[in-house]
Design a protein around this motif. Structure first.
Motif, PDB file in Angstrom:
ATOM      1  N   LEU A  85       3.741   1.515   5.716  1.00 23.49           N
ATOM      2  CA  LEU A  85       2.811   2.909   5.863  1.00 23.49           C
ATOM      3  C   LEU A  85       3.530   3.882   6.916  1.00 23.49           C
ATOM      4  O   LEU A  85       3.786   5.055   6.689  1.00 23.49           O
ATOM      5  CB  LEU A  85       1.405   2.591   6.204  1.00 23.49           C
ATOM      6  N   VAL A 119       0.927  -1.256   0.047  1.00 21.98           N
ATOM      7  CA  VAL A 119       0.008  -0.088   0.050  1.00 21.98           C
ATOM      8  C   VAL A 119       0.824   1.193  -0.053  1.00 21.98           C
ATOM      9  O   VAL A 119       1.470   1.405   0.900  1.00 21.98           O
ATOM     10  CB  VAL A 119      -1.009  -0.011   1.268  1.00 21.98           C
ATOM     11  N   ASP A 120       0.972   1.980  -1.129  1.00 22.41           N
ATOM     12  CA  ASP A 120       1.870   3.106  -1.229  1.00 22.41           C
ATOM     13  C   ASP A 120       1.097   4.270  -0.514  1.00 22.41           C
ATOM     14  O   ASP A 120      -0.038   4.047  -0.062  1.00 22.41           O
ATOM     15  CB  ASP A 120       2.500   3.267  -2.524  1.00 22.41           C
ATOM     16  N   SER A 121       1.897   5.535  -0.450  1.00 22.56           N
ATOM     17  CA  SER A 121       1.317   6.557   0.149  1.00 22.56           C
ATOM     18  C   SER A 121       0.127   7.014  -0.589  1.00 22.56           C
ATOM     19  O   SER A 121      -0.783   7.516   0.115  1.00 22.56           O
ATOM     20  CB  SER A 121       2.469   7.734   0.254  1.00 22.56           C
ATOM     21  N   MET A 154      -5.316  -5.641   7.094  1.00 17.51           N
ATOM     22  CA  MET A 154      -3.872  -5.111   6.718  1.00 17.51           C
ATOM     23  C   MET A 154      -3.019  -5.952   7.185  1.00 17.51           C
ATOM     24  O   MET A 154      -2.900  -6.426   8.278  1.00 17.51           O
ATOM     25  CB  MET A 154      -3.850  -3.761   7.399  1.00 17.51           C
ATOM     26  N   GLY A 201      -2.623   5.011   0.640  1.00 18.58           N
ATOM     27  CA  GLY A 201      -3.046   5.344   2.174  1.00 18.58           C
ATOM     28  C   GLY A 201      -3.829   6.455   2.084  1.00 18.58           C
ATOM     29  O   GLY A 201      -4.816   6.571   2.752  1.00 18.58           O
ATOM     30  N   ARG A 202      -3.442   7.584   1.070  1.00 14.74           N
ATOM     31  CA  ARG A 202      -4.155   8.708   1.517  1.00 14.74           C
ATOM     32  C   ARG A 202      -5.708   8.575   0.662  1.00 14.74           C
ATOM     33  O   ARG A 202      -6.594   9.107   1.143  1.00 14.74           O
ATOM     34  CB  ARG A 202      -3.295   9.814   0.560  1.00 14.74           C
ATOM     35  N   MET A 218       2.981   7.528   7.161  1.00 15.13           N
ATOM     36  CA  MET A 218       1.464   7.728   7.102  1.00 15.13           C
ATOM     37  C   MET A 218       0.940   6.898   8.396  1.00 15.13           C
ATOM     38  O   MET A 218       1.074   5.659   8.235  1.00 15.13           O
ATOM     39  CB  MET A 218       0.916   7.050   5.896  1.00 15.13           C
ATOM     40  N   LEU A 262      -2.439   6.844   9.442  1.00 21.30           N
ATOM     41  CA  LEU A 262      -3.846   7.028   9.267  1.00 21.30           C
ATOM     42  C   LEU A 262      -4.744   7.064  10.579  1.00 21.30           C
ATOM     43  O   LEU A 262      -5.523   6.150  10.946  1.00 21.30           O
ATOM     44  CB  LEU A 262      -4.043   5.705   8.765  1.00 21.30           C
TER      45      LEU A 262
END
Lengths: 133, 133
Positions: free
Chosen positions: A90, A55-57, A82, A60-61, A95, A97
């Motif tokens: 992440l 899961v890249d940034s 996850m 994630g966003r 990140m 979250l």
């Protein structure tokens, strides 16, 4: 694949992400989810990412934004499944979250949403109680 | 992708097929499903194929075989979300899938499985009734 299918189970939506999402696919999913939330009574959305290795940034966003959008539309998003390696990556990407609700798997996520909805439906304890004289 | 994820919701399993399954992937899913049915109390399996444009005769046979295997393992398979074009193609290929239970979507499939399980759990009406003299 041009679209990720969204399944409806009662007032919940379930999305199983099985392919590494390129950016356009992730944004299409975001749009589709918002439309699906508005099209019928929806209280919760489960996004299962147990099949994702990465899961890249950007993704994630997108997850964080989707959660915020659903919240404005009065639905709670829970991201489930996850992998530990994804969580590690992440955080290394900066990140955390903070406003996204997570759960171990679909079962736990569904339990969370049911309890969450029940607590929203229940009348507030303070409302209408009589203060003893 | 090497595996299609299998989600557990209580005593049901849910599989969302999103990619056109090549033969090895379909057989791997069959194996995984049988293992998952045996690993914990499982009464029903929902296989969502709403994302599939094409179901060839091999995949049709895998669906029929999986349903039969699950039945022997005491679980009911319901295939949901088949597109009209897929149904047309299957019949044209000579596959009518007579022993596979179908439902319009995941919601209907889940309702069917719940009612099915309830009817299995309920005591038979004829058992233990008294014949009036």
């Amino acid at each position: 694949m041009d679209r990720i299918p969204i399944l409806r189970i009662g007032d919940l939506l379930l999305v199983t992400v099985q392919v590494d999402m390129h950016d356009r696919l992730a944004l299409a999913l975001q749009d589709d989810l918002c439309l699906a939330i508005c099209s019928r009574d929806t209280r919760g959305v489960l996004i299962d990412i147990s099949a994702l290795d990465v899961v890249d940034s950007f993704i994630g966003r997108v997850l964080a934004d989707t959660s915020a959008m659903a919240s404005i539309l009065n639905a709670q998003v829970v991201v489930v499944g996850m992998r530990p390696a994804v969580a590690i990556t992440l955080v290394e990407l900066g990140m955390t979250l903070p406003h996204v609700t997570m759960a171990l798997n679909v079962e736990r996520g569904m339990d969370f949403l049911r309890n969450h909805n029940r607590s929203l439906d229940a009348p507030s304890e303070s409302a209408g109680t009589l203060v003893p004289a």
